[in-house]
Scaffold this motif. Structure first.
Motif, short mmCIF file in Angstrom:
data_model
loop_
_atom_site.label_atom_id
_atom_site.label_comp_id
_atom_site.label_asym_id
_atom_site.label_seq_id
_atom_site.Cartn_x
_atom_site.Cartn_y
_atom_site.Cartn_z
N LEU A 80 -7.29 -11.45 -0.29
CA LEU A 80 -6.12 -10.65 -0.67
C LEU A 80 -6.42 -9.15 -0.54
CD1 LEU A 80 -5.11 -12.82 -3.75
CD2 LEU A 80 -3.60 -12.36 -1.80
N GLU A 81 -7.64 -8.77 -0.87
CA GLU A 81 -8.03 -7.35 -0.72
C GLU A 81 -7.95 -6.95 0.75
OE1 GLU A 81 -11.31 -7.09 -4.37
OE2 GLU A 81 -11.98 -7.44 -2.33
N ALA B 135 -1.78 -13.49 1.64
CA ALA B 135 -0.84 -12.45 2.04
C ALA B 135 -0.82 -11.26 1.10
CB ALA B 135 0.56 -13.05 2.09
N SER B 136 -0.55 -10.09 1.67
CA SER B 136 -0.08 -8.97 0.85
C SER B 136 1.44 -8.92 1.01
CB SER B 136 -0.74 -7.65 1.27
OG SER B 136 -0.59 -7.40 2.65
N ASP B 137 2.11 -8.42 0.00
CA ASP B 137 3.58 -8.37 -0.03
C ASP B 137 3.95 -7.05 -0.70
OD1 ASP B 137 6.29 -8.79 -0.32
OD2 ASP B 137 6.11 -10.45 -1.74
N ILE B 138 4.18 -6.03 0.14
CA ILE B 138 4.25 -4.65 -0.35
C ILE B 138 5.60 -4.03 0.01
CG2 ILE B 138 3.17 -2.36 -0.19
CD1 ILE B 138 0.61 -3.82 0.83
N THR B 139 6.21 -3.35 -0.95
CA THR B 139 7.46 -2.63 -0.66
C THR B 139 7.36 -1.18 -1.11
OG1 THR B 139 8.68 -4.67 -1.10
CG2 THR B 139 9.98 -2.66 -0.90
N ARG B 140 7.82 -0.30 -0.23
CA ARG B 140 7.97 1.11 -0.59
C ARG B 140 9.35 1.57 -0.12
NH1 ARG B 140 4.35 0.10 -3.33
NH2 ARG B 140 2.28 1.03 -3.42
N ILE C 274 16.79 0.56 -3.62
CA ILE C 274 15.39 0.96 -3.85
C ILE C 274 14.64 -0.27 -4.33
CG2 ILE C 274 13.86 2.43 -5.26
CD1 ILE C 274 16.41 4.22 -5.75
N ARG C 275 13.48 -0.51 -3.74
CA ARG C 275 12.57 -1.53 -4.29
C ARG C 275 11.16 -0.97 -4.17
NH1 ARG C 275 14.29 -5.76 -1.92
NH2 ARG C 275 12.87 -6.16 -0.19
N VAL C 276 10.35 -1.25 -5.18
CA VAL C 276 8.95 -0.85 -5.16
C VAL C 276 8.16 -2.09 -5.55
CG1 VAL C 276 7.23 0.73 -6.09
CG2 VAL C 276 9.63 1.45 -5.99
N GLU C 277 7.17 -2.46 -4.73
CA GLU C 277 6.48 -3.73 -4.95
C GLU C 277 4.98 -3.58 -4.76
OE1 GLU C 277 7.51 -6.81 -2.10
OE2 GLU C 277 6.82 -8.38 -3.48
N ASP C 278 4.24 -3.97 -5.79
CA ASP C 278 2.78 -4.01 -5.73
C ASP C 278 2.29 -5.41 -6.04
OD1 ASP C 278 2.41 -1.32 -5.14
OD2 ASP C 278 2.18 -0.72 -7.24
N ASN C 279 1.02 -5.65 -5.70
CA ASN C 279 0.39 -6.95 -5.93
C ASN C 279 -0.69 -6.79 -7.00
OD1 ASN C 279 0.45 -7.51 -2.34
ND2 ASN C 279 2.09 -7.59 -3.82
N VAL C 280 -0.64 -7.67 -7.98
CA VAL C 280 -1.45 -7.52 -9.18
C VAL C 280 -2.38 -8.72 -9.36
CG1 VAL C 280 -1.33 -7.27 -11.70
CG2 VAL C 280 0.46 -6.25 -10.25
N ARG D 232 -5.06 -5.57 -12.57
CA ARG D 232 -5.67 -4.75 -11.51
C ARG D 232 -4.61 -4.62 -10.42
NH1 ARG D 232 -10.11 -6.75 -7.12
NH2 ARG D 232 -9.96 -4.87 -5.83
N ASN D 233 -4.20 -3.39 -10.14
CA ASN D 233 -3.18 -3.18 -9.12
C ASN D 233 -3.86 -3.06 -7.76
OD1 ASN D 233 -1.17 -2.22 -7.40
ND2 ASN D 233 -0.11 -1.18 -9.07
N LEU D 234 -3.91 -4.20 -7.04
CA LEU D 234 -4.58 -4.24 -5.73
C LEU D 234 -3.96 -3.25 -4.76
CD1 LEU D 234 -5.03 -7.91 -4.44
CD2 LEU D 234 -6.79 -6.30 -5.15
N THR D 235 -2.64 -3.16 -4.80
CA THR D 235 -1.94 -2.37 -3.78
C THR D 235 -2.22 -0.88 -3.94
OG1 THR D 235 -0.22 -4.04 -3.94
CG2 THR D 235 0.27 -2.09 -2.62
N ARG D 236 -2.15 -0.39 -5.19
CA ARG D 236 -2.32 1.06 -5.40
C ARG D 236 -3.73 1.52 -5.06
NH1 ARG D 236 2.75 3.79 -5.98
NH2 ARG D 236 4.06 2.01 -6.43
N GLU D 237 -4.70 0.59 -5.10
CA GLU D 237 -6.07 0.98 -4.71
C GLU D 237 -6.09 1.42 -3.25
OE1 GLU D 237 -8.64 -2.36 -5.49
OE2 GLU D 237 -8.24 -2.29 -7.65
N GLN D 238 -5.22 0.84 -2.45
CA GLN D 238 -5.19 1.15 -1.02
C GLN D 238 -4.02 2.03 -0.62
OE1 GLN D 238 -7.75 0.32 0.71
NE2 GLN D 238 -8.63 -0.98 -0.88
#
Ligand code: GLY
Ligand code: MN
Ligand code: MN
Length: 435
Positions: free
Chosen positions: A164-165, A247-252, A412-418, A426-432
């Motif tokens: 996932l990372e 998978a990663s599943d990211i929205t900005r 608007i949607r904001v999506e991170d993976n935890v 642990r917010n995996l997405t914000r680390e990257q």
């Protein structure tokens, strides 16, 4: 730790958990197939192949028709389907780190692959070839077993988190490239190509079809077409990458200087809400609470930004947030983007459906260490959902002039993976992808 070490522990853990699940469900062994390809009607072309997720949980071998045989107390066996064929490439062994964990055999035909399984007593089968399995006396996809395997899949181990990372690193890189393209006025199609190019994958390898939505298209939750119109003022980009099926599943959501400042001001408010919700995703809390907290936060944003003329509390209590936020706060994430066992209340599969007024909430579990899920609040202008309120008894609670002015900008949607740890989220997405 190397991939090989992590994977070795992954398989040992899977073996132990599967042995327990087999005993509880009354089986002596398990056969899992990697699956059959889907061939289009009256054609000789297949859809992109997706393996049986339960097979992918054990083994990153790609391609159809491979078999995995799990017998308590024995090393798991992979029967690789490898026909002599020069038309198509055959299920590849692209990486070798996983090979030592299995006894690997090869079969040149489907019949030969299944002959190697034989007719084991009290065996379960998981996969799509139910007819063939049943003929051999295997019980196909028994609920008591599949529910337990799914339940196990909702706790990710270190190997899975490593995958996932890696999917997050690539997803973040591709998001940045896509956003840069948007800033130069690129169309949805061009932004999509920027994403795929930077991710370094083919489209077929993506875990889901990218949602590249300029302006009003952002209000179509799973918008998939890619138009050629350029110079959008708002980009809602929901896209991820997969690594060994994880998978990663990211929205900005990003705006340009030309965007209406009333809409643009809500984007950082939604970002702040999303990060607050991630922080509140702690072990021991029902995931439903986080969903309800999202409705409270969206009520606050709608009230503070003048879309609703009532207080945040009243907006929440009377359900006025629902037309703006009509989906769940997120879902389990793993081998499947909408991963399994979110609506199970125990390993045996007792259903845990969402409350009636929140039918699209995919996860009703208590949050536990090892869970991986998304947090993805949204705020959209969806005409079909707003229409009944415009003519209904609560119409005066809405500022229709502002809503009509902002509706062409979509949503608007904001999506991170935890990843949930003992110590908290642990917010995996914000680390990257910190922004
Ligand atoms: N990308 C689909 C979802 O966020 O659920
Ligand atoms: Mn999602
Ligand atoms: Mn998504």
């Amino acid at each position: 730790m190397t991939h090989a070490d992590l994977f070795s522990r992954h398989v040992s853990r899977l073996q132990a958990k599967t042995e327990k699940a087999l005993a509880e469900a009354g089986f002596e062994s398990l056969v899992i197939s990697s699956g059959t390809p889907f061939t289009f009607f009256v054609d000789d072309r297949d859809a992109p192949f997706e393996p049986t997720p339960h097979f992918a949980h054990w083994c990153p071998l790609t391609g159809p028709h491979h078999l995995l045989h799990v017998v308590p107390g024995r090393k798991p066996r992979v029967i690789r389907y490898a026909p002599e064929d020069y038309w198509y490439e055959q299920g590849g062994v692209t990486e070798g780190f996983w090979l030592p964990e299995f006894d690997l055999e090869e079969a040149g035909t489907l019949d030969a692959a299944w002959e190697r399984i034989g007719t084991p007593s009290r065996a379960a089968f998981v996969g799509s070839e139910t007819e063939r399995a049943t003929k051999l006396g295997l019980e196909a996809n028994p609920k008591a077993l599949v529910s337990r395997l799914d339940w196990n899949r909702s706790y990710k181990d270190d190997y899975e988190i490593r995958c996932l990372e890696q999917a997050t690193v690539l997803g973040a890189r591709a998001h940045r490239a896509a956003r840069e393209a948007f800033a130069t006025g690129a169309s949805e199609r061009e932004i999509h190509h920027a994403f795929v190019g930077a991710a370094g994958t083919t489209e077929a390898e993506l875990p889901y079809t990218t949602i590249v939505a300029l302006e009003k298209n952002g209000a179509i939750l799973h918008y998939e077409s890619k138009q050629t119109v350029r110079d959008g003022r708002v980009l809602l980009l929901d896209a991820g990458v997969q690594v060994r099926r994880y998978a990663s599943d990211i929205t900005r959501t990003t705006t340009t200087a030309a965007c209406d400042p009333r809409f643009a001001a809500m984007v950082p408010a939604m970002e702040a809400l999303e990060q607050q919700l991630v922080q509140e995703s702690r072990p021991g809390r029902p995931y439903l609470d986080v969903h309800l907290e999202a409705h409270r936060g969206i009520g606050r944003i709608l009230s503070e930004h003048g879309l609703l003329k009532v207080s945040a509390e009243e907006a929440y209590e009377t359900g006025l947030t629902h037309p703006f936020f009509p989906h769940g706060i997120g879902h389990h994430l793993g081998i499947q983007v909408h991963d399994v066992a979110g609506q199970q209340s125990d390993p045996s599969g007792t259903p845990a459906p969402p409350p009636e007024e929140h039918p699209y909430l995919r996860n009703t579990r208590m949050i536990e260490p090892g869970h991986v899920f998304t947090i993805e609040p949204g705020l959209y202008f969806i005409p079909m959902l707003l229409r009944p309120f415009r003519s209904g008894p609560r119409s005066a609670a809405f500022d229709w002039d502002t809503i009509d002015a902002l509706a062409p900008l979509g949503g608007i949607r904001v999506e991170d993976n935890v990843v949930v740890m003992e110590s908290g989220p642990r917010n995996l997405t914000r680390e990257q992808l910190p922004d």
